[in-house]
Design an enzyme around this catalytic site. Structure first.
Site, PDB file in Angstrom:
ATOM      1  N   LYS A 223      64.268  41.512  37.580  1.00  0.00           N
ATOM      2  CA  LYS A 223      63.741  42.546  36.675  1.00  0.00           C
ATOM      3  C   LYS A 223      63.255  43.783  37.428  1.00  0.00           C
ATOM      4  CE  LYS A 223      62.517  39.389  32.990  1.00  0.00           C
ATOM      5  NZ  LYS A 223      61.448  38.772  32.171  1.00  0.00           N
TER       6      LYS A 223
ATOM      7  N   ASP B 172      52.092  37.386  32.299  1.00  0.00           N
ATOM      8  CA  ASP B 172      52.071  36.444  31.182  1.00  0.00           C
ATOM      9  C   ASP B 172      51.142  35.263  31.473  1.00  0.00           C
ATOM     10  OD1 ASP B 172      53.445  35.163  33.162  1.00  0.00           O
ATOM     11  OD2 ASP B 172      55.256  34.762  31.999  1.00  0.00           O
TER      12      ASP B 172
ATOM     13  N   CYS C 157      34.268  43.649  33.329  1.00  0.00           N
ATOM     14  CA  CYS C 157      35.557  43.255  33.906  1.00  0.00           C
ATOM     15  C   CYS C 157      36.048  42.001  33.174  1.00  0.00           C
ATOM     16  CB  CYS C 157      35.440  43.048  35.414  1.00  0.00           C
ATOM     17  SG  CYS C 157      34.801  41.448  35.934  1.00  0.00           S
TER      18      CYS C 157
ATOM     19  N   CYS D 144      33.637  39.170  33.244  1.00  0.00           N
ATOM     20  CA  CYS D 144      32.447  39.330  32.389  1.00  0.00           C
ATOM     21  C   CYS D 144      32.764  38.748  31.007  1.00  0.00           C
ATOM     22  CB  CYS D 144      32.092  40.794  32.187  1.00  0.00           C
ATOM     23  SG  CYS D 144      31.500  41.680  33.629  1.00  0.00           S
TER      24      CYS D 144
ATOM     25  N   CYS E 247      55.221  33.110  24.854  1.00  0.00           N
ATOM     26  CA  CYS E 247      56.369  33.663  24.131  1.00  0.00           C
ATOM     27  C   CYS E 247      57.489  32.629  24.043  1.00  0.00           C
ATOM     28  CB  CYS E 247      56.864  34.928  24.819  1.00  0.00           C
ATOM     29  SG  CYS E 247      55.642  36.244  24.802  1.00  0.00           S
TER      30      CYS E 247
ATOM     31  N   CYS F   9      32.252  41.328  39.246  1.00  0.00           N
ATOM     32  CA  CYS F   9      31.642  42.664  39.341  1.00  0.00           C
ATOM     33  C   CYS F   9      30.132  42.609  39.509  1.00  0.00           C
ATOM     34  CB  CYS F   9      32.049  43.531  38.154  1.00  0.00           C
ATOM     35  SG  CYS F   9      31.304  43.086  36.586  1.00  0.00           S
TER      36      CYS F   9
HETATM   37 ZN   LIG Z   1      32.532  41.384  35.633  1.00  0.00          ZN
END
Ligand SMILES: [Zn+2]
Length: 339
Positions: free
Chosen positions: A85, A129, A170, A173, A186, A247
């Site tokens: 791809k 995915d 993020c 989180c 899928c 984070c």
């Molecule tokens: Zn975070």
């Protein structure tokens, strides 16, 4: 910007959010797209047309006939020849916009190549995915301060959320750990192209804002949509969690391959995927896979035959995939059929 560029991008330059300055920034910008399936195809074509100066596309998979209904960049000949791809995308983008730099990388994104492949990007678009890859992208992006845009679609449903390190929540989180058990994919639940382009459009709009110098205006929200009888819904993303491993505390286990399931060679023509703490309901997975191939399950293992491959999946999430010695192929099969 020269006169040819000014004409080419004139309608976009007229749009006040971009303008001439935004277009100049875009022509100098670098976007990385991880996963060039349905979402990634759309990201790549849209950003190439918009004049994003450098685009890096990373994908480990090959074009197949079953991709063509939703993966806009690819053609029947790509599927007939089984072109990777990333390579097919690079070729096609060259004819969509020959004035930008496009690099297609045929690879599995891993802790060892993530810095090389994504290190100088101004934005990272999620076209993957699976959660493994997303947690790796999140750890890398948060650790380097690069904005990224999460996106996912299955059936007629999809969602997207931007992550602007230092300002918005993020991925960890919101989802501290990857979801347990098999997930609809899928391959097992189907997908329609319309939802993919809807999700990818939101992602591309966010990327354009970031690359044109408007990252501060990207709203921290989760957008969900069901294009088949449902609607679009937006909720504010949660605040950043001060105790978030990524984070908040600055721990990035996915960058050290500590948290990512290892894929190791196991015999001559088999790969083991060592999932950790991901209990599977084998009966439920059997029901999902039954329409797709031969599947047998008992309390101890599920065996799924999809020639030339055979997957054996255990209740703890571990799997052995026979028929390949390529860990990227094995990871791809696991993501497609287990989620
Ligand atoms: Zn975070």
């Amino acid at each position: 910007m020269d006169a040819v560029q000014r004409e080419r991008y004139s309608r976009q330059i007229l749009f006040p959010g971009i303008g001439e300055r935004g277009q100049e920034a875009l022509l100098q910008a670098h976007a990385a797209i991880v996963g060039c399936g349905a979402l990634g195809s759309f990201h790549a074509a849209a950003l190439a047309r918009a004049g994003c100066g450098r685009i890096t596309i990373i994908d480990r998979d090959y074009v197949e006939p079953g991709n063509l209904h939703r993966q806009w960049l690819f053609e029947e000949s790509d599927a007939a020849e089984g072109i990777p791809k990333a390579a097919a995308a690079e070729r096609r983008l060259g004819s969509i916009n020959s004035t930008i730099q496009v690099r297609g990388v045929v690879a599995d994104l891993t802790a060892s190549n993530v810095a090389d492949l994504l290190g100088c990007a101004g934005v990272i678009l999620d076209g993957t995915d699976n959660f493994d890859a997303r947690y790796l992208i999140n750890d890398f992006a948060v650790s380097c301060g690069i904005p990224w845009i999460y996106g996912a679609a299955v059936g007629s449903y999809g969602l997207t959320m931007p992550v602007i390190p230092g300002r918005t929540a993020c991925l960890r989180c919101v989802y501290p750990e990857p979801p347990a058990g098999a997930q609809p994919t899928c391959e097992t639940a189907g997908v329609i192209g319309a939802v993919v382009s809807a999700v990818a459009s939101w992602q591309v709009a966010g990327a354009l804002m970031i690359l044109c110098g408007h990252a501060a205006e990207v709203r921290a929200r989760i957008t969900t949509m069901d294009v088949w009888g449902g609607g679009t819904r937006q909720i504010d993303a949660p605040q950043r969690d001060p105790d978030c491993p990524a984070c908040g505390r600055g721990e990035f286990p996915y960058l050290q391959e500590l948290a990512r399931p290892a894929a190791t060679l196991c015999g001559r023509n088999a790969v083991q995927i060592q999932e950790r703490a991901r209990p599977m309901d084998l009966g439920e997975l059997k029901a999902r896979l039954a329409p797709l191939g031969e599947v047998r399950a008992n309390d101890f293992a599920l065996r799924f035959v999809l020639a030339p491959y055979e997957m054996t999946i255990f209740p703890d999430g571990r799997a052995i995939i026979k028929g390949t010695s390529d860990t990227a192929v094995a990871r791809g099969l696991y993501a497609k059929y287990v989620g």
